[in-house]
Design an enzyme around this catalytic site. Structure first.
Site, PDB file in Angstrom:
ATOM      1  CE1 TYR A  69       8.273  -3.356   4.447  1.00 24.37           C
ATOM      2  CE2 TYR A  69       8.331  -5.625   3.709  1.00 24.37           C
ATOM      3  CZ  TYR A  69       8.693  -4.351   3.717  1.00 24.37           C
ATOM      4  OH  TYR A  69       9.788  -3.943   2.882  1.00 24.37           O
ATOM      5  CG  HIS A 128       1.523  -2.446   6.054  1.00 17.79           C
ATOM      6  ND1 HIS A 128       1.841  -1.358   5.450  1.00 17.79           N
ATOM      7  CD2 HIS A 128       2.343  -3.317   5.638  1.00 17.79           C
ATOM      8  CE1 HIS A 128       2.973  -1.482   4.554  1.00 17.79           C
ATOM      9  NE2 HIS A 128       3.272  -2.976   4.556  1.00 17.79           N
ATOM     10  CE  LYS A 166       2.174  -8.497   3.558  1.00 14.01           C
ATOM     11  NZ  LYS A 166       1.883  -6.905   3.393  1.00 14.01           N
ATOM     12  NE  ARG A 205       7.053 -10.770   0.027  1.00 12.49           N
ATOM     13  CZ  ARG A 205       6.400  -9.389   0.128  1.00 12.49           C
ATOM     14  NH1 ARG A 205       7.211  -8.452  -0.050  1.00 12.49           N
ATOM     15  NH2 ARG A 205       5.165  -9.312   0.699  1.00 12.49           N
ATOM     16  CD  GLU A 257       4.525  -0.852   8.277  1.00 16.01           C
ATOM     17  OE1 GLU A 257       3.796  -0.994   8.960  1.00 16.01           O
ATOM     18  OE2 GLU A 257       5.721  -2.125   8.071  1.00 16.01           O
ATOM     19  CG  ASP A 300       0.201  -3.858   2.162  1.00 11.75           C
ATOM     20  OD1 ASP A 300      -0.460  -4.910   2.674  1.00 11.75           O
ATOM     21  OD2 ASP A 300       1.315  -4.079   1.505  1.00 11.75           O
TER      22      ASP A 300
END
Length: 374
Positions: free
Chosen positions: A94, A96, A75, A15, A118, A270
């Site tokens: 993201y 996490h 990510k 991605r 998130e 995650d």
């Protein structure tokens, strides 16, 4: 504002933080975009596509981190990337952080303004930047489960939907949120026998009504989970507490209740995973076996369908990127409580209460952190 789009470096992560269409919108609005060469080639976005959209190409991620005012990724940054962040920079990705102390400490040390997709919220109580990938992950979880159930993969040799004279597989979904509903819908569409467990009674009622009883619903507690584990061929872990570590709903002892060759798919990995025996895996080596039970715990499931995922993610993140670029981080965050909910680390402080509690660290209100002198 100068916005940087580096190539993702996590294992089998194809991605990219922005599509060429998204870049064009930013450039049209008067911003500049620096894109790492080759960042989208694996999913059909060529360097020429980005140049045609108005981006400038860079040969290295280092240059992008050095020059860009805002870094837009998919990510969480890997350690080498975290060390490139600086105090006056925005990171939008993201993150996490709850189960990832190393990354959290590195982001804290950088002093950068780190906004996590998130935990950004919307007026409806949803998580608009998590939802697209949750939809993908929920659907992909069923594909993964079906594959793992094949005998050649170590599974029970069960076809998810069965055939007219043989019963279908039993799929149990722990959690009735976006991931859970998409997993249940996918499993139902393939003909599986599907049960969703959740503690939210209105949510269970909604699932029952929307699917006309074709998806069974149960209130989630230890007793019902244990009863379902005995029957399950595949269990999908789809539990989310925004920003916090996932609760451990299935202990190692509970694995003894399950049939050998059945499958656990932990979409919550995650956030640390909702099975006690879970640890993160990669697309390269996605599974392992504990006590005869196959565990699929890939930490970036949507990366398997990277083109679809990138397009869906850009559609969701672009309005927020535009707002941050137009106003600057401080003003955009002060103006929007929903964007402010996404602020996890800012100017050497943890600014998301759930993250701070999970890490055992001090929480600082976002408004206070944003008021700190540069």
């Amino acid at each position: 504002m100068l916005i940087g789009i580096p190539k993702e470096i996590k294992n089998h992560e194809y991605r990219v933080g922005m599509t060429p269409a998204g870049v064009q919108e930013l450039v049209t609005a008067g911003h500049s975009v620096l894109v790492q060469s080759g960042c989208g080639e694996a999913i059909g976005f060529s360097d020429q596509d980005y140049v045609g959209a108005g981006a400038t190409l860079s040969l290295s991620a280092t240059e992008i981190f050095l020059r860009a005012e805002m870094i837009v990724k998919v990510k969480e940054p890997q350690p080498d990337e975290c060390k490139l962040l600086r105090y006056d920079q925005i990171l939008f990705a993201y993150l996490h952080l709850a189960p990832d102390l190393e990354q959290a400490k590195l982001l804290l040390a950088s002093g950068a303004t780190c906004i996590a997709y998130e935990t950004v919220t919307d007026a409806f109580g949803g998580l608009p930047l998590l939802a697209p990938m949750s939809e993908v992950a929920g659907r992909m979880a069923i594909q993964a489960a079906a594959h793992c159930l094949e005998k050649a993969q170590g599974g029970r040799g069960v076809l998810l939907g069965g055939v007219p004279d043989v019963e279908p597989a039993k799929v149990v979904v722990l959690g009735g949120g976006v991931v859970g509903i998409n997993a249940a819908r996918m499993a139902m569409g393939l003909g599986a026998d599907v049960t969703v467990l959740d503690k939210n009674l209105p949510r269970l009622k909604m699932i029952d009504e929307n699917f006309n009883g074709r998806i069974k619903t149960l209130f989630s507690n230890t007793t019902t989970i244990e009863a379902q584990l005995k029957e399950a061929d595949a269990v999908i872990g789809a539990v989310l507490i925004p920003g916090a570590a996932a609760p451990k709903l299935v202990t190692r002892e509970m694995l003894t209740l399950m049939k050998k060759g059945s499958v656990l798919v932990d979409v919550a990995i995650d956030q640390g995973g909702c099975f006690e025996t879970s640890h993160a895996t990669t697309h390269e080596n996605p599974t392992y076996i504990v006590d005869g039970i196959i565990h699929y715990c890939v930490a970036n499931i949507p990366g398997a369908v990277a083109r679809t995922s990138t397009m869906a993610l850009t559609n969701a993140t672009l309005p927020f990127v535009m707002e941050l670029a137009r106003k600057g981080a401080r003003q955009a965050l002060l103006d929007s409580a929903h964007l402010r909910n996404g602020l996890n680390v800012c100017r050497h402080s943890y600014t998301c209460r759930a993250v701070a509690e999970a890490l055992g660290a001090q929480y600082v209100a976002p408004e206070i952190a944003l008021a700190k002198n540069r």
